[in-house]
Design a protein around this motif. Structure first.
Motif: not given
Ligand code: ZN
Length: 243
Positions: A1-24
């Motif tokens: 998984x490639x991420x960038x520019x998270x910028x301290x946004x925990x809610x956005x990060x958690x949504x990404x991690x939960x959607x991508x779970x198991x696929x990386x």
């Protein structure tokens, strides 16, 4: 998984991690872990534990006192100073130790701005006309512009790779071995391409597949945290607009 520019946004990060779970099986990051939003320590905690490869972004430098604030607009500067004050010395040290891009690995390359300059913004195709002359790996991941997509090229010329449309959750493409690719996975925490959903990418290196993905997250909660922290209102507003 490639991420960038998270910028301290925990809610956005958690949504990404939960959607991508198991696929990386690995996370790589093009920088700007902190700045702008209200959860820098939480996002650093996650990155410290989870990221296999990372390069520093201009906000990572500014938020640990490393300079560059003069290039920031007033809300960005206010958030960088606020972030510095929130972080422990240990967290600031982790930011200071983030490597400068580009970083080259066997099959790909990682940069914040561009393979030539960590602070360069690659927005239009005119910005990448030098690509066919650049010394770089066949696949390079960049961030910095907060715009998902990228370019592919071979001798015939450069082609734009678009982000998923607002109706799509992902756009999947085959990576042609005869082409080179410059891919921006999009910004997790502050998209600026008109789509407020968090952006990221999945890369299957053995199948040569790349998926650009978007996921909805709790923008209201991220905005409330920004307000509660006393950060500039503009930083909350822009999350809803995706600009
Ligand atoms: Zn950024």
């Amino acid at each position: 998984m490639i991420v960038s520019d998270i910028h301290s946004n925990l809610e956005a990060l958690e949504a990404v991690l939960s959607q991508a779970e198991g696929s990386y099986d690995e996370v790589i990051c093009c920088g700007d872990v902190v700045g702008y939003c209200a959860c820098p320590a939480e996002v650093i905690d996650w990155a410290r534990e989870s990221v296999a490869a990372i390069v520093r972004g201009n906000h990572d430098i500014a938020c640990c006192g490393g300079g560059g604030l003069h290039d920031f607009n007033p809300p960005a500067r206010a958030a960088a100073i606020w972030t510095y004050e929130q972080l422990s010395e240990q967290d600031r040290d982790w930011l200071r130790r983030m490597p400068k891009g580009p970083m080259r690995f066997d099959h790909y390359e990682l940069a914040h701005g561009s393979p030539e300059d960590e602070n360069q913004y690659l927005v239009s195709t005119a910005d990448v006309e030098w690509l066919d002359r650049a010394e770089m790996r066949r696949l390079c991941f960049v961030g910095h512009t907060h715009r998902q997509g990228g370019w592919s090229w071979q001798r015939g010329g450069i082609q734009r790779i678009p982000a998923p449309s607002p109706k799509e959750q992902e756009r999947v493409m085959d990576l042609d071995p005869d082409y080179q690719y410059l891919i921006n996975p999009g910004s997790v925490g502050q998209p600026r391409d008109g789509d407020p959903r968090a952006g990221y990418a999945l890369w299957n290196s053995s199948a040569n597949l790349l998926a650009l993905r978007r996921v909805k997250y709790d923008v209201r909660l991220a905005q409330m945290r920004i307000a509660d922290a006393g950060l500039p209102h503009h930083l909350a507003e822009r999350l809803a607009a995706g600009h």
